[in-house]
Design a protein around this motif. Sequence first.
Motif, short mmCIF file in Angstrom:
data_model
loop_
_atom_site.label_atom_id
_atom_site.label_comp_id
_atom_site.label_asym_id
_atom_site.label_seq_id
_atom_site.Cartn_x
_atom_site.Cartn_y
_atom_site.Cartn_z
N ARG A 59 -0.80 2.23 -11.68
CA ARG A 59 -2.13 2.27 -12.17
C ARG A 59 -2.31 0.69 -12.68
NH1 ARG A 59 -3.83 6.11 -16.71
NH2 ARG A 59 -5.69 5.01 -16.38
N GLY A 60 -3.51 0.21 -12.00
CA GLY A 60 -3.60 -1.15 -12.67
C GLY A 60 -2.74 -2.25 -12.19
N THR A 107 0.75 -1.25 0.08
CA THR A 107 -0.01 0.00 -0.01
C THR A 107 0.85 1.16 0.06
OG1 THR A 107 -1.57 -1.13 1.21
CG2 THR A 107 -1.87 1.14 1.40
N THR A 162 -10.60 0.91 2.79
CA THR A 162 -10.42 0.58 1.31
C THR A 162 -9.61 -0.62 1.15
OG1 THR A 162 -10.42 3.02 1.02
CG2 THR A 162 -9.80 1.77 -0.92
N LEU A 170 -8.98 6.42 -12.85
CA LEU A 170 -9.94 5.86 -12.40
C LEU A 170 -9.56 4.33 -11.84
CD1 LEU A 170 -12.77 7.43 -14.63
CD2 LEU A 170 -11.79 8.29 -12.57
N ASP A 171 -8.44 4.03 -12.26
CA ASP A 171 -8.25 2.60 -11.71
C ASP A 171 -8.43 2.39 -10.33
OD1 ASP A 171 -6.20 1.40 -14.07
OD2 ASP A 171 -6.19 3.50 -13.89
N GLU A 172 -9.16 1.09 -10.12
CA GLU A 172 -9.64 0.86 -8.91
C GLU A 172 -8.50 0.96 -7.90
OE1 GLU A 172 -11.75 -2.84 -7.34
OE2 GLU A 172 -12.35 -2.57 -9.49
N ASN A 173 -7.25 0.74 -7.85
CA ASN A 173 -6.13 0.78 -7.14
C ASN A 173 -5.53 2.04 -6.70
OD1 ASN A 173 -4.76 1.05 -9.63
ND2 ASN A 173 -2.94 -0.04 -8.54
N SER A 208 -1.91 -0.94 -3.88
CA SER A 208 -2.67 0.11 -3.93
C SER A 208 -1.83 1.49 -3.68
CB SER A 208 -3.81 -0.04 -2.83
OG SER A 208 -4.20 -1.38 -2.95
N ARG A 213 -11.81 11.15 -10.05
CA ARG A 213 -12.28 10.48 -8.77
C ARG A 213 -11.26 11.01 -7.50
NH1 ARG A 213 -11.19 5.79 -6.35
NH2 ARG A 213 -10.26 4.65 -8.19
N HIS A 221 -6.07 5.90 -5.49
CA HIS A 221 -6.95 6.64 -4.45
C HIS A 221 -6.24 8.05 -4.17
CE1 HIS A 221 -8.93 3.05 -3.63
NE2 HIS A 221 -7.68 2.50 -3.79
#
Length: 463
Positions: A151-152, A133, A458, A179-182, A157, A440, A184
Amino acid sequence: MRYVSTRGGIAPVRFKDAVMMGLADDGGLLLPEDIPLVSADELEAWRTLNYPELAFRIISRFVDDIPAADLKTLIDRSYATFSHPEVAPVVHQDGVYILELFHGVTLAFKDVALQFLGNLFEYILAERTQRLTIVGATSGDTGSAAIHGVRGKAGISIFILHPHGKTSPVQALQMTSVLDENVHNIAVDGTFDDCQDIVKALMADLEFKQTYGLGAVNSINWARVLAQVVYYFYAWCRVAKPGQKVVFSVPTGNFGDIFAGYIAWQMGLPIEKLLLATNENNILTRFINDGDYSVGAVVQTLSPSMDIQIASNFERYLYYLFNKDAGRVRSAFDQLKNEDKISFSTQELEQVKRVFSSCSIGRRETLDTISDFRKKTGYLLDPHTAVGVRAAQKIASDEVPRICLATAHPAKFGEAVTEATGEQVPLPSAIARLEGAPTRCDQLPADKERVRRLIIATVEPVR
Ligand SMILES: *Cc1c(COP(=O)(O)O)cnc(C)c1O
């Protein structure tokens, strides 16, 4: 190849462990035990290689715990994301060579290192079935390059804090449009220092750090320095005759970029001088020219990525300056902590001047350089690059090829360029397509508990 700490307090580790460790466990920085030498014949043979081929030749000298085919794939993938076929082309303008390092996804030289580091992290984490992380604070460039580097990617994360409304609009979009999920993004209601304090506090909580596998991507990771060594060789091969010495002019903040040049020099690349160019934050110029390494207050300039007083990679150079005496490094940093300065002997300062020269360029001169260069050549310099170009014009003789590192695309710092030239900078497609893109981002108060709760909500604990 084994890696040791500048503070001398850890058993030597191999490359992959050095990458995962980042900062050495004793608080020092990691360096290779020996620097491999490159012969003049080898250098000549390297002239015909393309960028990823050359990168493989150089990086593999420092890595002996990743199979060659895997390392080659990691390198090829990292540089395939660059928009220029040469990756880092050199152009000749008004008597200086410009090494364009801004053809990566975020248009600044940090992509050269962070694309590689992202792939490297993913590879090592998969092999070890671990997760990471990444938590970091940014005032702009590093955060976006780090986000685009990971990213990705599986097993990673990333949480990047930036001061809300205080980065340039382009820099903010480069981060929040991912916007990749990982990924923030956290816009903090506060300053960059508030962001950094939150990250430091989270990292200092060892229980939390271990439970969530917290790590950093800051400029002290050895893999970042290593990736940057490559373009010094690449530029030399494009510009110099066999055996010919060149000068590199490097706009400097954290001393990471120019330290990579110092490693290239130690490997035997014919370098006459490394020219360390600073803006008004000139502690490193005072050090090189007068031996005065006393910390001042950070001032805001036109080249914000160089607005730094304590350069984190400087410790690596001191280790060599002090003949690998870790005890002397420790006492130097004790002195820095107690007295806000480090003192050097006359002999040490002579040593410094054999490799480095330095020059500090202020606001007016930076703007004049951008506008003069534009008038003479039609070429647009970003304000960081302009600092390096001006320094080269001022203090390096034109009898030796002068290679100036162009660290950012002018459109990334368009306001300064417009102030200098009165022109709008045409937006490259990488920026133009961000306009109106979905974003985001979480907006939070400058409160480490809120950030901690967001991370807990998260990511799954790693153990
Ligand atoms: C980071 C950065 C620098 C400074 O590089 P260091 O390795 O920190 O010395 C210079 N220019 C730009 C555009 C940067 O992003």
